[in-house]
Motif scaffolding. Structure first.
Motif, PDB file in Angstrom:
ATOM      1  N   THR A   1     -49.130 -82.430   0.664  1.00 52.07           N
ATOM      2  CA  THR A   1     -50.345 -82.139  -0.100  1.00 52.07           C
ATOM      3  C   THR A   1     -51.026 -80.910   0.507  1.00 52.07           C
TER       4      THR A   1
ATOM      5  N   THR B   1     -49.223 -76.824 -18.812  1.00 54.59           N
ATOM      6  CA  THR B   1     -50.410 -77.463 -18.236  1.00 54.59           C
ATOM      7  C   THR B   1     -51.671 -76.983 -18.944  1.00 54.59           C
TER       8      THR B   1
ATOM      9  N   LEU C   1     -49.965 -74.644 -10.567  1.00 54.67           N
ATOM     10  CA  LEU C   1     -49.942 -76.018 -11.085  1.00 54.67           C
ATOM     11  C   LEU C   1     -48.905 -76.171 -12.187  1.00 54.67           C
ATOM     12  N   THR C   2     -48.126 -77.233 -12.068  1.00 51.21           N
ATOM     13  CA  THR C   2     -47.108 -77.515 -13.085  1.00 51.21           C
ATOM     14  C   THR C   2     -47.393 -78.803 -13.852  1.00 51.21           C
ATOM     15  N   SER C   3     -48.389 -79.583 -13.396  1.00 43.61           N
ATOM     16  CA  SER C   3     -48.766 -80.768 -14.184  1.00 43.61           C
ATOM     17  C   SER C   3     -50.140 -81.273 -13.787  1.00 43.61           C
TER      18      SER C   3
ATOM     19  N   GLN D   1     -52.282 -84.989 -14.328  1.00 36.96           N
ATOM     20  CA  GLN D   1     -52.180 -86.371 -14.802  1.00 36.96           C
ATOM     21  C   GLN D   1     -53.564 -86.956 -15.040  1.00 36.96           C
TER      22      GLN D   1
ATOM     23  N   GLN E   1     -55.414 -85.589 -11.130  1.00 37.76           N
ATOM     24  CA  GLN E   1     -54.351 -85.471 -10.138  1.00 37.76           C
ATOM     25  C   GLN E   1     -53.366 -84.393 -10.578  1.00 37.76           C
TER      26      GLN E   1
ATOM     27  N   ASP F   1     -49.841 -81.687  -9.578  1.00 33.52           N
ATOM     28  CA  ASP F   1     -48.647 -81.337  -8.803  1.00 33.52           C
ATOM     29  C   ASP F   1     -48.381 -79.849  -9.002  1.00 33.52           C
TER      30      ASP F   1
ATOM     31  N   PRO G   1     -43.433 -77.101  -2.379  1.00 36.28           N
ATOM     32  CA  PRO G   1     -43.983 -77.946  -3.445  1.00 36.28           C
ATOM     33  C   PRO G   1     -45.084 -78.844  -2.881  1.00 36.28           C
TER      34      PRO G   1
ATOM     35  N   LYS H   1     -47.981 -82.115  -3.968  1.00 34.80           N
ATOM     36  CA  LYS H   1     -48.347 -83.105  -4.985  1.00 34.80           C
ATOM     37  C   LYS H   1     -49.437 -84.021  -4.453  1.00 34.80           C
ATOM     38  N   ASN H   2     -49.920 -84.888  -5.347  1.00 31.95           N
ATOM     39  CA  ASN H   2     -50.952 -85.861  -4.990  1.00 31.95           C
ATOM     40  C   ASN H   2     -52.228 -85.208  -4.465  1.00 31.95           C
TER      41      ASN H   2
END
Length: 223
Positions: A2, A16, A142-144, A146, A162, A164, A176, A178-179
């Motif tokens: 992260t 996104t 950013l690729t996603s 949520q 949130q 990723d 990479p 995430k979270n």
């Protein structure tokens, strides 16, 4: 892995950006303006976004799947700049809300009461994706996102989502990540647009399109 909490310049990839636009699309609806459920109510003609941002509703964009020449009320559809270089030109109208608000329909009826975009996209810039990354320098890609249905308040514009993506160092994707959580406000985000790539992509079967977009100074909560 992260990321440390802080403010980051961020590129969101086109998919996104499209998901965010789809979530907040009703803020551009005359129905929302009439019901005073959008902060854009009464703001036509005003600067509401960065001068870098032009937002177009074009039913005939070649990248968009499916083209219908008429809206849900049989009115001919046409391309229009909703936001032009930061200025709110027009909201999206059907006949009913155009009549209630003293305007003309923009050919965006989904039904007698419903309003929808017919091909809403952010106009492209002039940079390749690689050049946009170089302009970012250090930041996040950013690729996603949520939790758009739970973590996004369409009326106030506030979101906490949130995410990723990738850490970007010296204009190159590094590790990479995430979270982590990205927080902000959609109406403010319109003012944080710095630049965008030259290629608009629409989602499959979607009425929303975007290039990759660079935003300045978003709040990120990580470790």
């Amino acid at each position: 892995d992260t990321v440390p909490s802080g403010k980051y310049n961020i590129i969101m990839d086109s998919a996104t950006v499209c998901s965010l636009m789809e979530t907040y699309a009703t803020v551009f609806s005359a129905r929302s303006a009439y019901l005073k459920t959008t902060l854009l109510s009464g703001r036509e003609g005003e600067m509401v976004a960065s001068e870098a941002l032009t937002l177009v509703d074009d039913p005939f964009h070649p990248e968009k799947f499916g083209h219908c020449p008429f809206d849900g009320e049989g009115v001919a559809v046409y391309a229009k700049n909703v936001i032009e270089k930061g200025r709110l030109n027009t909201l999206l109208y059907n006949r009913m809300y155009a009549s209630l608000l003293g305007r003309q329909t923009t050919g965006n009826a989904s039904s007698a009461t419903g309003i929808e975009p017919k091909g809403l996209y952010i106009a492209p810039g002039e940079l390749s994706n690689k050049e946009l990354m170089e302009k970012l320098g250090d930041g996040l890609y950013l690729t996603s996102l949520q939790g758009l249905h739970a973590g996004a308040n369409v009326q106030s514009g506030d979101f906490s989502l949130q995410a990723d993506g990738f850490l970007v160092k010296d204009g190159v994707k590094a590790a990479p990540v995430k979270n982590f959580t990205v927080a902000g406000n959609f109406f403010q985000l319109l003012k944080q647009v710095t630049d965008m790539s030259s290629q608009v992509k629409f989602g499959v079967g979607s009425d929303y399109g975007a290039p990759d977009v660079l935003f300045s100074g978003l709040a990120v909560s990580g470790k």
